[in-house]
Write a protein that holds these residues in place. Sequence first.
Motif, PDB file in Angstrom:
ATOM      1  N   ALA A 211       0.830  -1.197   0.000  1.00 30.93           N
ATOM      2  CA  ALA A 211       0.000   0.000   0.000  1.00 30.93           C
ATOM      3  C   ALA A 211       0.863   1.245   0.000  1.00 30.93           C
ATOM      4  O   ALA A 211       1.990   1.245   0.500  1.00 30.93           O
ATOM      5  CB  ALA A 211      -0.919   0.002   1.224  1.00 30.93           C
ATOM      6  N   VAL A 212       0.304   2.309  -0.558  1.00 34.58           N
ATOM      7  CA  VAL A 212       0.917   3.631  -0.460  1.00 34.58           C
ATOM      8  C   VAL A 212      -0.215   4.644  -0.560  1.00 34.58           C
ATOM      9  O   VAL A 212      -1.146   4.476  -1.355  1.00 34.58           O
ATOM     10  CB  VAL A 212       1.972   3.849  -1.568  1.00 34.58           C
ATOM     11  N   ARG A 213      -0.128   5.682   0.226  1.00 31.39           N
ATOM     12  CA  ARG A 213      -1.167   6.715   0.194  1.00 31.39           C
ATOM     13  C   ARG A 213      -0.851   7.636  -0.972  1.00 31.39           C
ATOM     14  O   ARG A 213       0.084   8.433  -0.906  1.00 31.39           O
ATOM     15  CB  ARG A 213      -1.234   7.490   1.488  1.00 31.39           C
ATOM     16  N   SER A 214      -1.622   7.492  -2.032  1.00 25.89           N
ATOM     17  CA  SER A 214      -1.316   8.237  -3.242  1.00 25.89           C
ATOM     18  C   SER A 214      -2.513   8.279  -4.177  1.00 25.89           C
ATOM     19  O   SER A 214      -3.292   7.323  -4.242  1.00 25.89           O
ATOM     20  CB  SER A 214      -0.140   7.583  -3.978  1.00 25.89           C
ATOM     21  N   ALA A 215      -2.607   9.391  -4.898  1.00 30.06           N
ATOM     22  CA  ALA A 215      -3.625   9.513  -5.931  1.00 30.06           C
ATOM     23  C   ALA A 215      -3.179   8.777  -7.208  1.00 30.06           C
ATOM     24  O   ALA A 215      -3.998   8.483  -8.071  1.00 30.06           O
ATOM     25  CB  ALA A 215      -3.901  10.965  -6.244  1.00 30.06           C
ATOM     26  N   TYR A 216      -1.862   8.512  -7.291  1.00 35.88           N
ATOM     27  CA  TYR A 216      -1.340   7.798  -8.450  1.00 35.88           C
ATOM     28  C   TYR A 216      -1.290   6.313  -8.121  1.00 35.88           C
ATOM     29  O   TYR A 216      -0.978   5.916  -7.001  1.00 35.88           O
ATOM     30  CB  TYR A 216       0.061   8.294  -8.802  1.00 35.88           C
ATOM     31  N   CYS A 217      -1.574   5.496  -9.123  1.00 36.57           N
ATOM     32  CA  CYS A 217      -1.597   4.061  -8.872  1.00 36.57           C
ATOM     33  C   CYS A 217      -1.462   3.307 -10.185  1.00 36.57           C
ATOM     34  O   CYS A 217      -2.375   3.352 -11.014  1.00 36.57           O
ATOM     35  CB  CYS A 217      -2.891   3.679  -8.162  1.00 36.57           C
ATOM     36  N   TYR A 218      -0.351   2.620 -10.350  1.00 36.39           N
ATOM     37  CA  TYR A 218      -0.139   1.776 -11.513  1.00 36.39           C
ATOM     38  C   TYR A 218       0.808   0.671 -11.089  1.00 36.39           C
ATOM     39  O   TYR A 218       1.452   0.772 -10.040  1.00 36.39           O
ATOM     40  CB  TYR A 218       0.399   2.577 -12.700  1.00 36.39           C
ATOM     41  N   PRO A 219       0.915  -0.398 -11.858  1.00 36.12           N
ATOM     42  CA  PRO A 219       1.624  -1.596 -11.384  1.00 36.12           C
ATOM     43  C   PRO A 219       3.040  -1.387 -10.888  1.00 36.12           C
ATOM     44  O   PRO A 219       3.459  -2.078  -9.960  1.00 36.12           O
ATOM     45  CB  PRO A 219       1.576  -2.525 -12.602  1.00 36.12           C
ATOM     46  N   ASN A 220       3.803  -0.463 -11.446  1.00 38.10           N
ATOM     47  CA  ASN A 220       5.178  -0.269 -10.999  1.00 38.10           C
ATOM     48  C   ASN A 220       5.326   0.899 -10.031  1.00 38.10           C
ATOM     49  O   ASN A 220       6.447   1.300  -9.723  1.00 38.10           O
ATOM     50  CB  ASN A 220       6.105  -0.057 -12.198  1.00 38.10           C
ATOM     51  N   TYR A 221       4.244   1.415  -9.534  1.00 37.31           N
ATOM     52  CA  TYR A 221       4.317   2.543  -8.612  1.00 37.31           C
ATOM     53  C   TYR A 221       4.958   2.090  -7.304  1.00 37.31           C
ATOM     54  O   TYR A 221       4.722   0.982  -6.841  1.00 37.31           O
ATOM     55  CB  TYR A 221       2.925   3.115  -8.366  1.00 37.31           C
ATOM     56  N   ALA A 222       5.752   2.955  -6.709  1.00 33.95           N
ATOM     57  CA  ALA A 222       6.487   2.604  -5.501  1.00 33.95           C
ATOM     58  C   ALA A 222       5.566   2.528  -4.297  1.00 33.95           C
ATOM     59  O   ALA A 222       4.984   3.530  -3.895  1.00 33.95           O
ATOM     60  CB  ALA A 222       7.591   3.622  -5.254  1.00 33.95           C
ATOM     61  N   MET A 223       5.463   1.356  -3.713  1.00 36.62           N
ATOM     62  CA  MET A 223       4.701   1.146  -2.489  1.00 36.62           C
ATOM     63  C   MET A 223       5.612   1.354  -1.290  1.00 36.62           C
ATOM     64  O   MET A 223       6.811   1.107  -1.375  1.00 36.62           O
ATOM     65  CB  MET A 223       4.128  -0.276  -2.468  1.00 36.62           C
ATOM     66  N   ASP A 224       5.027   1.784  -0.160  1.00 36.89           N
ATOM     67  CA  ASP A 224       5.875   2.016   1.003  1.00 36.89           C
ATOM     68  C   ASP A 224       5.541   1.138   2.207  1.00 36.89           C
ATOM     69  O   ASP A 224       6.222   1.219   3.233  1.00 36.89           O
ATOM     70  CB  ASP A 224       5.870   3.494   1.408  1.00 36.89           C
ATOM     71  N   THR A 225       4.520   0.324   2.075  1.00 36.08           N
ATOM     72  CA  THR A 225       4.153  -0.583   3.163  1.00 36.08           C
ATOM     73  C   THR A 225       3.884  -1.958   2.570  1.00 36.08           C
ATOM     74  O   THR A 225       3.145  -2.077   1.596  1.00 36.08           O
ATOM     75  CB  THR A 225       2.902  -0.085   3.903  1.00 36.08           C
ATOM     76  N   TRP A 226       4.498  -2.977   3.197  1.00 43.14           N
ATOM     77  CA  TRP A 226       4.423  -4.327   2.656  1.00 43.14           C
ATOM     78  C   TRP A 226       4.044  -5.335   3.738  1.00 43.14           C
ATOM     79  O   TRP A 226       4.424  -5.191   4.899  1.00 43.14           O
ATOM     80  CB  TRP A 226       5.786  -4.733   2.085  1.00 43.14           C
ATOM     81  N   GLY A 227       3.306  -6.359   3.311  1.00 44.17           N
ATOM     82  CA  GLY A 227       3.074  -7.488   4.195  1.00 44.17           C
ATOM     83  C   GLY A 227       4.229  -8.457   4.099  1.00 44.17           C
ATOM     84  O   GLY A 227       5.188  -8.241   3.343  1.00 44.17           O
ATOM     85  N   LYS A 228       4.145  -9.550   4.866  1.00 42.63           N
ATOM     86  CA  LYS A 228       5.225 -10.532   4.884  1.00 42.63           C
ATOM     87  C   LYS A 228       5.058 -11.631   3.847  1.00 42.63           C
ATOM     88  O   LYS A 228       5.973 -12.431   3.646  1.00 42.63           O
ATOM     89  CB  LYS A 228       5.348 -11.126   6.290  1.00 42.63           C
ATOM     90  N   GLY A 229       3.896 -11.694   3.234  1.00 46.93           N
ATOM     91  CA  GLY A 229       3.703 -12.612   2.126  1.00 46.93           C
ATOM     92  C   GLY A 229       2.980 -13.895   2.484  1.00 46.93           C
ATOM     93  O   GLY A 229       2.931 -14.309   3.648  1.00 46.93           O
ATOM     94  N   THR A 230       2.414 -14.514   1.450  1.00 49.78           N
ATOM     95  CA  THR A 230       1.786 -15.821   1.572  1.00 49.78           C
ATOM     96  C   THR A 230       2.179 -16.636   0.336  1.00 49.78           C
ATOM     97  O   THR A 230       2.164 -16.120  -0.785  1.00 49.78           O
ATOM     98  CB  THR A 230       0.249 -15.695   1.707  1.00 49.78           C
ATOM     99  N   GLN A 231       2.543 -17.894   0.557  1.00 42.78           N
ATOM    100  CA  GLN A 231       3.090 -18.720  -0.516  1.00 42.78           C
ATOM    101  C   GLN A 231       1.978 -19.370  -1.336  1.00 42.78           C
ATOM    102  O   GLN A 231       1.028 -19.934  -0.782  1.00 42.78           O
ATOM    103  CB  GLN A 231       3.999 -19.803   0.058  1.00 42.78           C
ATOM    104  N   VAL A 232       2.127 -19.295  -2.642  1.00 45.65           N
ATOM    105  CA  VAL A 232       1.228 -19.983  -3.561  1.00 45.65           C
ATOM    106  C   VAL A 232       2.053 -20.951  -4.395  1.00 45.65           C
ATOM    107  O   VAL A 232       3.053 -20.563  -5.000  1.00 45.65           O
ATOM    108  CB  VAL A 232       0.502 -18.989  -4.490  1.00 45.65           C
ATOM    109  N   THR A 233       1.654 -22.218  -4.392  1.00 50.31           N
ATOM    110  CA  THR A 233       2.350 -23.238  -5.171  1.00 50.31           C
ATOM    111  C   THR A 233       1.349 -23.935  -6.091  1.00 50.31           C
ATOM    112  O   THR A 233       0.320 -24.439  -5.628  1.00 50.31           O
ATOM    113  CB  THR A 233       3.009 -24.273  -4.251  1.00 50.31           C
ATOM    114  N   VAL A 234       1.656 -23.959  -7.368  1.00 49.14           N
ATOM    115  CA  VAL A 234       0.785 -24.591  -8.357  1.00 49.14           C
ATOM    116  C   VAL A 234       1.557 -25.747  -8.996  1.00 49.14           C
ATOM    117  O   VAL A 234       2.525 -25.541  -9.710  1.00 49.14           O
ATOM    118  CB  VAL A 234       0.340 -23.594  -9.443  1.00 49.14           C
ATOM    119  N   SER A 235       1.140 -26.958  -8.701  1.00 50.42           N
ATOM    120  CA  SER A 235       1.838 -28.132  -9.255  1.00 50.42           C
ATOM    121  C   SER A 235       0.939 -29.352  -9.239  1.00 50.42           C
ATOM    122  O   SER A 235      -0.073 -29.329  -8.530  1.00 50.42           O
ATOM    123  CB  SER A 235       3.121 -28.406  -8.482  1.00 50.42           C
TER     124      SER A 235
END
Length: 123
Positions: free
Chosen positions: A99-123
Amino acid sequence: DVQLVESGGGSVQPGGSLRLSCAGSGFTFRYSDYCLGWFRQALGKERKAVAVVARDGSTAYSDSVEGRFTISKDNAKDSLYLEMNSLKPEDSAMYYCAAVRSAYCYPNYAMDTWGKGTQVTVS
């Protein structure tokens, strides 16, 4: 402090579906003011944007997931979601919400807050 916690990852067969969730807390400003996104990082590769949703609800996707994944948010619950269908082995990765508090938003926009992640495995 803003915190993001992902859930919903797991193992699934090709062609299957998963729904990821990201619960947010500690926002100083309205959740609806934020640009929100899902990113993923496969083992040994760089992290890449998957999808983003802007303040006004508009969305953007990477070419690799367009038509298969759907990003959505619930401003009342400070939550972000990623519905993933027709999963492929190449979708396997650690998925992060950001997340980032911003009026701009596109896929490569710099985010400033991140979660720790969740693993997805497809096999």
